[in-house]
Enzyme design. Structure first.
Site, PDB file in Angstrom:
ATOM      1  N   ILE A 299       5.414   4.918   1.710  1.00  0.00           N
ATOM      2  CA  ILE A 299       4.775   5.518   2.900  1.00  0.00           C
ATOM      3  C   ILE A 299       4.543   4.436   3.961  1.00  0.00           C
ATOM      4  O   ILE A 299       3.929   3.408   3.670  1.00  0.00           O
ATOM      5  CB  ILE A 299       3.409   6.146   2.529  1.00  0.00           C
ATOM      6  CG1 ILE A 299       3.591   7.261   1.507  1.00  0.00           C
ATOM      7  CG2 ILE A 299       2.692   6.665   3.764  1.00  0.00           C
ATOM      8  CD1 ILE A 299       2.284   7.870   1.019  1.00  0.00           C
TER       9      ILE A 299
ATOM     10  N   VAL B 132       0.843  -1.203   0.000  1.00  0.00           N
ATOM     11  CA  VAL B 132       0.000   0.000   0.000  1.00  0.00           C
ATOM     12  C   VAL B 132       0.875   1.249   0.000  1.00  0.00           C
ATOM     13  O   VAL B 132       1.727   1.422   0.874  1.00  0.00           O
ATOM     14  CB  VAL B 132      -0.919   0.050   1.247  1.00  0.00           C
ATOM     15  CG1 VAL B 132      -1.816   1.275   1.203  1.00  0.00           C
ATOM     16  CG2 VAL B 132      -1.740  -1.208   1.379  1.00  0.00           C
TER      17      VAL B 132
ATOM     18  N   LYS C 235      -5.887  -1.720  -2.053  1.00  0.00           N
ATOM     19  CA  LYS C 235      -5.079  -1.105  -0.991  1.00  0.00           C
ATOM     20  C   LYS C 235      -5.968  -0.627   0.152  1.00  0.00           C
ATOM     21  O   LYS C 235      -5.619  -0.768   1.333  1.00  0.00           O
ATOM     22  CB  LYS C 235      -4.264   0.054  -1.576  1.00  0.00           C
ATOM     23  CG  LYS C 235      -3.198  -0.424  -2.569  1.00  0.00           C
ATOM     24  CD  LYS C 235      -2.641   0.733  -3.377  1.00  0.00           C
ATOM     25  CE  LYS C 235      -1.530   0.293  -4.307  1.00  0.00           C
ATOM     26  NZ  LYS C 235      -1.141   1.322  -5.262  1.00  0.00           N
TER      27      LYS C 235
HETATM   28  N1  HSE Z   1       0.293   0.797 -10.063  1.00  0.00           N
HETATM   29  C1  HSE Z   1       0.480   1.180  -8.711  1.00  0.00           C
HETATM   30  C2  HSE Z   1       0.280   2.675  -8.619  1.00  0.00           C
HETATM   31  C3  HSE Z   1       1.859   0.792  -8.272  1.00  0.00           C
HETATM   32  O1  HSE Z   1       0.231   3.340  -9.655  1.00  0.00           O
HETATM   33  O2  HSE Z   1       0.153   3.188  -7.517  1.00  0.00           O
HETATM   34  C4  HSE Z   1       2.027   0.766  -6.785  1.00  0.00           C
HETATM   35  O3  HSE Z   1       1.138  -0.095  -6.155  1.00  0.00           O
END
Ligand code: HSE
Length: 429
Positions: free
Chosen positions: A137, A133, A206
Site C-alpha cells: 500500500i 508500512v 508502523k
Molecule cells: N509481519 C508483518 C505483518 C509483515 O504481518 O504485517 C509485514 O510488515
C-alpha cells in the site's frame, strides 16, 4: 544511452529473494519505462537458502555486507535484514557515504527515522522506506505526496497482516489461534519473532512511522498504548458478531484538541465500517484530512511479493532521481514535540465480558459499580444458566472515559462473584 544504477541487496530472505528475482526478470521493462538500467551488483546473505525460486550466480553473492557498503560503484543499498543492529549501522554508514538506501525495516525506522532522513539530506542521498508500512500500500507516498496539502486529522489502520489473518480465520473458520498463526508463518507473513505481530508491537512501529509523516512530529513506539490480540478468545469473536461487530487489531492516531491520541489495540468495528471487511492478510489505512475528507487505502500488507512491490518502487524512483540532474531533498520539517493524549483520557464505547457466578444480584452489583463510575450500559447478553459455575456476561457501554472503566473493572474484578479477569475491549465506530 541509459544511465546505470548499481544495486546491492543485503538480506536474501522472504522479501530480499523476491526483490532479487523480480529485478533480475523485469530489469529490461524497468529500464524501458524509466530510462535507467538497474543492475544488481552484489547480494549479501549469511545463510544462503538454495531452495529459493531464484539463486543469484556465484559472482553476485557475498557473505560480507562490507562488500556492498564499501563498494564505490554501488548507488543504492537495499537493507532487508530487519531488526536493529547491524541494520542501523549499515543504513547510517551507507547514507553517510552518499549512497541511497531502500529499507523495509520498521523496527529501525520507528526509532531513527528523523536521524536517518537528516543524514540522507546532508549527504545528498535518498532514503526509501515504503515497504516498512503496510506492504504494497503506498501510504508513505500518499502522505509525502498525494495528501501533502492536507492537515491530517485521523488515521485508523489495519497494519499487520499476520494478526488480521489470525482474527479473520478465527471469525470465518472458527480456527484456533495457534492453527491460524502457524499457517500465517508458513505463508511468510509473520515476523521471525511472531510475538512482534501478536503483541501489537509491529503495528505500533508502523504507526510511529506514518504518524511522524502525518503529523510532522517525532513519535516513537515507546510512547503510546499497545495491546495485542493474545487475550482475544473465540467467545469474544462470537459475542462481537452477535452484537454486529468484527474484532480487528487497529492502529489509531487522531488529533484530539492539542494532542494526538495514539494507540494500538484490538477493537470492535461495526459491520458496514470500511475496515470491518478487511480480511486475511490485507491491510488498510483509513485517513481523514481537511481537504480530501475521507480516504481508504487497501492492499496486501505482508508477504514477499507485496513488500517487494514497494521496495522496487523505491528503487525505481530513487534511480530516476539519482540520474536526473536535480537533487530533491526530503525537506522534512518537524514541528514542536506534540503531546500524546494520556491513556486515562481515551473516550470510547466499551465491550466488557465478565466471568461471573450465575446467582441473583450479581448483575445488579456489577451495574451499581459501573453506574457509580459514570458508565452507562447500552446492552447486555447472558448465555446459558449455570448456578454451579461461572458464566460469561457481556455488556456494551455508552461512551465512557478509560479512567472510569479502569477504576470500575478493578473494583468489579475484586468481587467474590467474579471468577476471571474481565475482558475489556474498545469499540471503534
Ligand atoms: N509481519 C508483518 C505483518 C509483515 O504481518 O504485517 C509485514 O510488515
Amino acid at each position: 544511452m541509459n544511465k546505470k544504477i548499481n544495486i546491492g541487496i543485503i538480506g536474501f530472505g522472504v522479501v530480499g529473494s523476491q526483490v532479487g528475482l523480480i529485478l533480475h526478470r523485469k530489469k529490461r521493462i524497468f529500464s524501458c519505462y524509466n530510462g535507467v538500467d538497474y543492475q544488481i551488483k552484489k547480494i549479501c546473505e549469511i545463510n544462503w537458502d538454495t531452495s529459493r525460486e531464484w539463486l543469484p550466480p556465484e559472482e553476485l553473492r557475498t557473505h560480507n555486507y562490507e562488500d556492498i557498503i564499501k563498494d564505490p560503484d554501488i548507488d543504492i543499498v537495499v537493507e532487508l535484514i530487519g531488526k536493529f543492529q547491524p541494520a542501523y549501522s549499515i543504513v547510517k554508514r551507507s547514507l553517510e557515504s552518499g549512497k541511497s538506501v531502500v529499507t523495509a525495516n520498521k523496527y529501525l525506522l520507528s526509532k531513527k527515522l528523523i536521524e536517518l532522513i537528516t543524514i540522507a539530506n546532508k549527504h545528498g542521498a535518498y532514503l526509501g522506506f515504503e515497504a516498512s508500512v503496510a506492504g504494497a500500500i503506498p501510504i508513505i507516498k500518499g502522505l509525502k505526496e498525494s495528501f501533502s496539502a492536507n492537515r491530517i486529522t485521523s488515521i485508523i489502520g489495519i497494519l499487520n497482516g499476520t494478526t488480521n489473518f489470525i482474527l479473520s480465520s478465527m471469525t470465518r473458520k472458527k480456527q484456533h489461534f495457534t492453527q491460524a498463526l502457524t499457517l500465517a508463518q508458513q505463508l511468510g507473513y509473520a515476523e521471525s519473532d511472531p510475538t512482534l505481530d501478536i503483541s501489537g508491537r509491529d503495528s505500533a512501529q508502523k504507526l510511529a512511522i506514518i504518524s511522524t509523516y502525518a503529523f510532522h512530529c517525532s513519535i516513537s513506539d515507546d510512547e503510546f498504548l499497545i495491546e495485542g490480540i493474545d487475550k482475544i478468545e473465540q467467545q469474544d469473536i462470537e459475542f462481537a458478531s452477535e452484537l454486529g461487530y468484527r474484532i480487528k487489531l487497529l492502529a489509531i492516531a487522531k488529533r484530539v484538541d492539542n494532542s494526538i491520541s495514539l494507540r494500538v489495540h484490538p477493537a470492535l468495528v461495526p459491520y458496514g465500517h470500511m475496515l470491518a471487511d478487511v480480511e486475511d492478510v490485507y491491510n488498510a489505512v483509513y485517513l481523514e484530512g481537511d481537504l480530501f475528507g475521507k480516504s481508504l487505502l487497501y492492499g496486501e500488507g505482508a508477504g514477499g511479493r507485496a513488500a517487494a512491490s514497494a521496495v522496487l518502487a523505491d528503487i525505481i524512483e530513487i534511480g530516476k532521481k539519482i540520474t536526473s540532474k536535480a537533487h530533491f531533498s526530503e525537506q522534512f520539517t518537524i514541528e514542536q514535540k506534540i503531546a500524546i493524549q494520556p491513556v486515562d483520557k481515551i473516550e470510547s464505547r466499551y465491550y466488557l465480558r465478565f466471568t461471573a457466578v450465575d446467582r441473583p444480584g450479581v448483575l445488579a452489583k456489577i451495574a451499581e459499580i459501573l453506574g457509580r463510575n459514570k458508565i452507562s450500559i447500552a446492552s447486555v447478553i447472558q448465555k446459558g444458566e449455570n448456578p454451579e459455575n461461572a458464566v460469561p456476561i457481556v455488556m456494551l457501554t455508552h461512551r465512557a472515559m478509560e479512567k472510569n472503566i479502569r477504576s470500575a473493572i478493578k473494583e468489579i474484578d475484586r468481587l467474590f462473584c467474579i471468577k476471571n479477569q474481565t475482558q475489556v475491549l474498545r469499540v471503534e465506530e
